[in-house]
Design a protein around this motif. Structure first.
Motif, PDB file in Angstrom:
ATOM      1  N   LYS A  55      -0.685  -4.956   8.752  1.00 19.89           N
ATOM      2  CA  LYS A  55       0.428  -4.113   8.335  1.00 19.89           C
ATOM      3  C   LYS A  55       1.707  -4.424   9.107  1.00 19.89           C
ATOM      4  O   LYS A  55       2.812  -4.257   8.588  1.00 19.89           O
ATOM      5  CB  LYS A  55       0.071  -2.626   8.529  1.00 19.89           C
ATOM      6  CG  LYS A  55      -0.903  -2.108   7.488  1.00 19.89           C
ATOM      7  CD  LYS A  55      -1.161  -0.646   7.678  1.00 19.89           C
ATOM      8  CE  LYS A  55      -2.072  -0.083   6.579  1.00 19.89           C
ATOM      9  NZ  LYS A  55      -1.414  -0.045   5.265  1.00 19.89           N
TER      10      LYS A  55
ATOM     11  N   LEU B  70      -8.937  -0.246   4.814  1.00 16.27           N
ATOM     12  CA  LEU B  70      -7.641   0.416   4.661  1.00 16.27           C
ATOM     13  C   LEU B  70      -7.802   1.939   4.719  1.00 16.27           C
ATOM     14  O   LEU B  70      -6.993   2.632   5.342  1.00 16.27           O
ATOM     15  CB  LEU B  70      -6.984   0.019   3.333  1.00 16.27           C
ATOM     16  CG  LEU B  70      -6.357  -1.381   3.285  1.00 16.27           C
ATOM     17  CD1 LEU B  70      -5.974  -1.736   1.850  1.00 16.27           C
ATOM     18  CD2 LEU B  70      -5.121  -1.448   4.180  1.00 16.27           C
TER      19      LEU B  70
ATOM     20  N   ASP C   1       0.864  -1.187   0.000  1.00 15.65           N
ATOM     21  CA  ASP C   1       0.000   0.000   0.000  1.00 15.65           C
ATOM     22  C   ASP C   1       0.901   1.239   0.000  1.00 15.65           C
ATOM     23  O   ASP C   1       1.691   1.431   0.918  1.00 15.65           O
ATOM     24  CB  ASP C   1      -0.894  -0.014   1.241  1.00 15.65           C
ATOM     25  CG  ASP C   1      -1.896   1.146   1.275  1.00 15.65           C
ATOM     26  OD1 ASP C   1      -1.814   2.027   0.377  1.00 15.65           O
ATOM     27  OD2 ASP C   1      -2.735   1.179   2.191  1.00 15.65           O
TER      28      ASP C   1
ATOM     29  N   LYS D  11     -10.757  -2.474   0.896  1.00 17.42           N
ATOM     30  CA  LYS D  11     -10.366  -1.112   0.534  1.00 17.42           C
ATOM     31  C   LYS D  11     -10.919  -0.107   1.541  1.00 17.42           C
ATOM     32  O   LYS D  11     -10.234   0.844   1.934  1.00 17.42           O
ATOM     33  CB  LYS D  11     -10.873  -0.791  -0.876  1.00 17.42           C
ATOM     34  CG  LYS D  11     -10.461   0.572  -1.374  1.00 17.42           C
ATOM     35  CD  LYS D  11     -10.958   0.812  -2.799  1.00 17.42           C
ATOM     36  CE  LYS D  11     -10.550   2.190  -3.274  1.00 17.42           C
ATOM     37  NZ  LYS D  11     -11.053   2.456  -4.657  1.00 17.42           N
TER      38      LYS D  11
END
Length: 244
Positions: free
Chosen positions: A242, A196, A135, A193
């Motif tokens: 992450k 995020l 990302d 999405k």
């Protein structure tokens, strides 16, 4: 009398010619000539090994070149004059984005292929550091997928004046770190999405110093999050993804 005077120089000239030995080259000169006659063998080209069939699609998001002095001692150990004559070395730092489902093997070969490509374009590059993300919004926060360093003995800031001047690559090595999650991400663990976007909003630097409850209220309202539980679950899910 006159006739004798005319013959005398001729006799002297002939005598000198007969006594003169033929000019010969010594052994060193002969060997030198032979070396010069043969084309010099080219220095073997530095080669980066990677599997070209295992390169993933990627995008380069950031590219930054540096031009620094090639130091072998502490900066304070050099005089101003010494620093002026020291050569500079070229460093390259890159940030790339790769697919979330890339394998460890493909990521490693992809990173190596980038080093190959960049050093082919510019043979004067002496150090390369690449950060890999899934990302682009994570760029600048370390790395989320992997990191590669290409440098002498795989150590940053290890370029000597000789390396900078002559592009010596004999002691160049890779230091590659790939996170454990790469190649092991389950589909159900992959953030959506929307998730995020919500997490990135939570982490936005504009909220630095603000109370956590105030941030939560703003983000919940912006993304129409119904409950605090949903908010917390998104934070934990994306944060684990992450940082795993």
């Amino acid at each position: 009398m006159n006739k004798t005077l005319w013959i005398l120089p001729v006799l002297i000239l002939l005598s000198c010619k007969e006594g003169k030995e033929p000019i010969t080259k010594n052994e060193t000169e002969i060997v030198t000539d032979k070396i010069l006659e043969k084309p010099m063998k080219a220095k073997p080209k530095y080669k980066i090994d990677f599997d070209a069939t295992k390169i993933a699609n990627f995008t380069v998001e950031n590219t930054e070149f540096s031009n620094l002095k090639a130091l072998t001692e502490k900066l304070s150990d050099y005089s101003t004059q010494e620093l002026e004559v020291l050569p500079n070395f070229i460093g390259l730092t890159m940030s790339i984005v790769v697919p979330f489902d890339i394998s460890k093997e493909n990521l490693e070969n992809t990173l190596k292929s980038i080093v190959h490509e960049e050093t082919e374009k510019n043979t004067d590059i002496d150090e390369i550091l690449i950060f890999a993300y899934d990302d682009k919004k994570d760029i600048g926060t370390g790395y989320t997928f992997g990191k590669l360093l290409w440098a002498p003995d795989a150590k940053i800031g290890n370029v000597t004046p000789e390396i900078a001047l002559k592009n010596v690559r004999t002691n160049y090595r890779f230091d590659i770190i790939i996170k454990e999650k790469v190649g092991n991400i389950k589909k159900e663990d992959l953030p959506t999405k929307r998730e995020l976007e919500i997490y990135n909003e939570m982490m936005d630097e504009k909220y630095i110093g603000m109370d956590d409850d105030a941030i939560r209220d703003i983000v919940m309202k912006k993304f129409k999050i119904k409950t605090e539980k949903e908010y917390e679950n998104i934070y934990l899910k994306v944060g684990a993804y992450k940082n795993f």
